[in-house]
Enzyme design. Structure first.
Site, PDB file in Angstrom:
ATOM      1  CE  LYS A  95      -4.023  -2.352   0.697  1.00  0.00           C
ATOM      2  NZ  LYS A  95      -4.218  -3.164  -0.793  1.00  0.00           N
ATOM      3  CE1 TYR A 193       1.563  -4.327  -8.645  1.00  0.00           C
ATOM      4  CE2 TYR A 193       1.063  -2.364  -9.945  1.00  0.00           C
ATOM      5  CZ  TYR A 193       0.874  -3.509  -9.642  1.00  0.00           C
ATOM      6  OH  TYR A 193      -0.190  -3.969 -10.297  1.00  0.00           O
ATOM      7  N   GLY A 194       6.056  -0.825  -9.905  1.00  0.00           N
ATOM      8  CA  GLY A 194       6.271  -0.335 -11.394  1.00  0.00           C
ATOM      9  C   GLY A 194       7.462  -1.143 -12.030  1.00  0.00           C
ATOM     10  CB  VAL A 195      10.994  -1.691 -10.925  1.00  0.00           C
ATOM     11  CG1 VAL A 195      12.263  -2.613 -11.607  1.00  0.00           C
ATOM     12  CG2 VAL A 195      11.397  -0.200 -10.885  1.00  0.00           C
ATOM     13  CB  VAL A 230      -9.750  -3.741 -11.217  1.00  0.00           C
ATOM     14  CG1 VAL A 230     -10.802  -4.885 -10.958  1.00  0.00           C
ATOM     15  CG2 VAL A 230      -9.294  -3.832 -12.479  1.00  0.00           C
ATOM     16  NE  ARG A 231     -16.268  -1.263  -7.601  1.00  0.00           N
ATOM     17  CZ  ARG A 231     -16.525  -0.557  -8.816  1.00  0.00           C
ATOM     18  NH1 ARG A 231     -16.026   0.116  -9.626  1.00  0.00           N
ATOM     19  NH2 ARG A 231     -17.362  -1.454  -9.692  1.00  0.00           N
ATOM     20  CB  THR A 232      -8.927  -6.012  -6.046  1.00  0.00           C
ATOM     21  OG1 THR A 232      -7.627  -5.179  -6.397  1.00  0.00           O
ATOM     22  CG2 THR A 232      -9.429  -6.287  -7.598  1.00  0.00           C
TER      23      THR A 232
HETATM   24  P1  NAP Z   1      -5.860  -8.859  -4.992  1.00  0.00           P
HETATM   25  O1  NAP Z   1      -6.959  -8.876  -4.956  1.00  0.00           O
HETATM   26  O2  NAP Z   1      -4.806  -8.797  -4.130  1.00  0.00           O
HETATM   27  O3  NAP Z   1      -5.421 -10.452  -5.522  1.00  0.00           O
HETATM   28  C1  NAP Z   1      -4.183 -10.892  -5.738  1.00  0.00           C
HETATM   29  C2  NAP Z   1      -3.917 -12.546  -5.714  1.00  0.00           C
HETATM   30  O4  NAP Z   1      -2.880 -12.867  -6.125  1.00  0.00           O
HETATM   31  C3  NAP Z   1      -4.790 -13.280  -4.384  1.00  0.00           C
HETATM   32  O5  NAP Z   1      -5.516 -14.422  -5.146  1.00  0.00           O
HETATM   33  C4  NAP Z   1      -3.516 -13.439  -4.116  1.00  0.00           C
HETATM   34  O6  NAP Z   1      -3.697 -14.432  -2.939  1.00  0.00           O
HETATM   35  C5  NAP Z   1      -2.444 -13.875  -5.244  1.00  0.00           C
HETATM   36  N1  NAP Z   1      -1.303 -14.136  -4.703  1.00  0.00           N
HETATM   37  C6  NAP Z   1      -0.281 -13.094  -4.147  1.00  0.00           C
HETATM   38  N2  NAP Z   1       0.852 -13.701  -4.050  1.00  0.00           N
HETATM   39  C7  NAP Z   1       0.618 -14.902  -4.381  1.00  0.00           C
HETATM   40  C8  NAP Z   1       1.709 -16.029  -4.383  1.00  0.00           C
HETATM   41  N3  NAP Z   1       2.885 -15.948  -3.961  1.00  0.00           N
HETATM   42  N4  NAP Z   1       1.458 -17.237  -5.027  1.00  0.00           N
HETATM   43  C9  NAP Z   1       0.029 -17.245  -5.441  1.00  0.00           C
HETATM   44  N5  NAP Z   1      -0.831 -16.349  -5.538  1.00  0.00           N
HETATM   45  C10 NAP Z   1      -0.506 -15.186  -4.825  1.00  0.00           C
HETATM   46  O7  NAP Z   1      -5.146  -8.180  -6.223  1.00  0.00           O
HETATM   47  P2  NAP Z   1      -5.867  -8.052  -7.969  1.00  0.00           P
HETATM   48  O8  NAP Z   1      -6.018  -6.567  -8.089  1.00  0.00           O
HETATM   49  O9  NAP Z   1      -6.993  -8.867  -8.163  1.00  0.00           O
HETATM   50  O10 NAP Z   1      -4.698  -8.104  -8.736  1.00  0.00           O
HETATM   51  C11 NAP Z   1      -4.434  -9.265  -9.725  1.00  0.00           C
HETATM   52  C12 NAP Z   1      -3.325  -9.100 -10.688  1.00  0.00           C
HETATM   53  O11 NAP Z   1      -3.704  -7.784 -11.396  1.00  0.00           O
HETATM   54  C13 NAP Z   1      -2.128  -8.524 -10.186  1.00  0.00           C
HETATM   55  O12 NAP Z   1      -0.979  -9.002 -10.896  1.00  0.00           O
HETATM   56  C14 NAP Z   1      -1.897  -7.248 -10.224  1.00  0.00           C
HETATM   57  O13 NAP Z   1      -0.623  -6.727 -10.158  1.00  0.00           O
HETATM   58  C15 NAP Z   1      -2.706  -6.935 -11.436  1.00  0.00           C
HETATM   59  N6  NAP Z   1      -3.258  -5.380 -11.570  1.00  0.00           N
HETATM   60  C16 NAP Z   1      -4.243  -4.944 -10.688  1.00  0.00           C
HETATM   61  C17 NAP Z   1      -4.524  -3.912 -10.737  1.00  0.00           C
HETATM   62  C18 NAP Z   1      -5.933  -3.179  -9.887  1.00  0.00           C
HETATM   63  O14 NAP Z   1      -6.344  -1.878  -9.989  1.00  0.00           O
HETATM   64  N7  NAP Z   1      -6.444  -4.054  -9.036  1.00  0.00           N
HETATM   65  C19 NAP Z   1      -4.381  -2.846 -11.855  1.00  0.00           C
HETATM   66  C20 NAP Z   1      -3.197  -3.137 -12.635  1.00  0.00           C
HETATM   67  C21 NAP Z   1      -2.668  -4.701 -12.530  1.00  0.00           C
HETATM   68  P3  NAP Z   1      -3.782 -14.191  -1.327  1.00  0.00           P
HETATM   69  O15 NAP Z   1      -5.352 -14.153  -1.001  1.00  0.00           O
HETATM   70  O16 NAP Z   1      -3.488 -15.784  -0.852  1.00  0.00           O
HETATM   71  O17 NAP Z   1      -3.229 -13.077  -1.007  1.00  0.00           O
END
Ligand code: NAP
Length: 276
Positions: A95, A193-195, A230-232
């Protein structure tokens, strides 16, 4: 051995990954694997989709753990003789207000987002079946972070001849430079994160090139993409897209028709190839 097509999504117990599994369950003509590093969280997500009338399958996968990756590899090899669709979605982000030192953030973020994703690719790409699709979930942050790298680094990351070993060396150097607190002097932007996502996008470009060289005729398409904001749990409630909307571009790339020979080796956002 099963002849059923198989799709695998990493980090899919919640967020965009879960939405990708939900969409694939509806659209992919075969078995869809929801994977999670934590079996309990994974099974809970499977149960949630079952409540919706969908039938995902489950396998444990921690992309930080080579043994876990190899167990999944062996399982898929034995049961299906390969993989049709692989979505590398798992990722982490500190964060903005996290007080962990930058050096720690750099090491931890690169470990999962770049090195973990690379290890999954190293183990699973050889299993990809002809006409398969690989989607690496990167971020628009990779493009903005690229623009804030030194000219020298930008040239390397845009190069059409950079090797995977050179990329690994550069990603390793970033972590080392961050530990010495010289990363900005060395031309890096101040974002771990960017890198890490520059690493994912450049890795995708390299892997697509290797597929062209080594598996010409197999029609495997491999791309990097951004899901949008994305709302996550990662991006928070103020983001503009629902997880389902965030899944659209990754799912589009995962389900490109067998007649398609593009996009391949691209960075894609909103289903549109972006400049790199
Ligand atoms: P999220 O809600 O935090 O979900 C991330 C997922 O990755 C969770 O299931 C987490 O599992 C899993 N994870 C983390 N480390 C892991 C590991 N070592 N092995 C296996 N699984 C692991 O995030 P999200 O927003 O859905 O992100 C999904 C992808 O989209 C990521 O690559 C993120 O960088 C990319 N992204 C997101 C956004 C955005 O706005 N949300 C924008 C651009 C790119 P746990 O539940 O166990 O932690």
């Amino acid at each position: 051995m099963s002849n059923v097509p198989v799709a695998v999504v990493t980090g899919s117990n919640k967020g965009i990954g879960l939405a990708i599994v939900r969409a694939l369950c509806k659209q992919f003509p075969g078995d869809v694997y929801l994977t999670s590093r934590d079996p309990q969280r994974g099974q809970a997500a499977v149960a949630q989709l079952q409540q919706e009338g969908l039938k995902p399958l489950f396998h444990q996968l921690d992309i930080d753990d080579l043994q876990s990756i190899r167990a999944l590899r062996d399982f898929l090899k034995d049961k299906y003789g390969g993989i049709n669709v692989l979505v590398n979605n798992a990722g982490i982000a500190f964060k903005v207000n996290d007080t962990a030192p930058f050096a720690v953030q750099a090491e931890v973020t690169l470990k999962t987002n770049f090195f973990g994703t690379r290890n999954v690719c190293t183990e699973l790409l050889p299993l990809m079946k002809p006409y398969g699709e690989v989607v690496n979930v990167s971020s628009m942050v990779s493009a903005s972070a690229l623009g804030r790298c030194s000219q020298q680094l930008q040239q390397k990351f845009r190069s059409d001849t950079i090797t995977e070993e050179e990329l690994v060396q550069l990603m390793t150097k970033f972590v080392e430079d961050a530990k010495k607190n010289i990363h900005e002097k060395e031309g890096w932007p101040n974002t771990a994160y960017g890198v890490s996502k520059i690493g994912v996008t450049v890795l995708s470009r390299i892997q697509a090139r290797l597929l062209n060289e080594q598996r010409k005729g197999d029609h495997i398409l491999l791309n990097a993409c951004c899901p949008g904001w994305v709302r996550t749990d990662m991006a928070g409630p103020k983001a503009t897209k629902s997880p389902e909307e965030g899944a659209e571009t990754p799912v589009y790339l995962a389900l490109l028709p067998s007649s398609a020979d593009a996009p391949h080796g691209q960075y894609v956002s909103e289903k549109t190839v972006q400049p790199w």
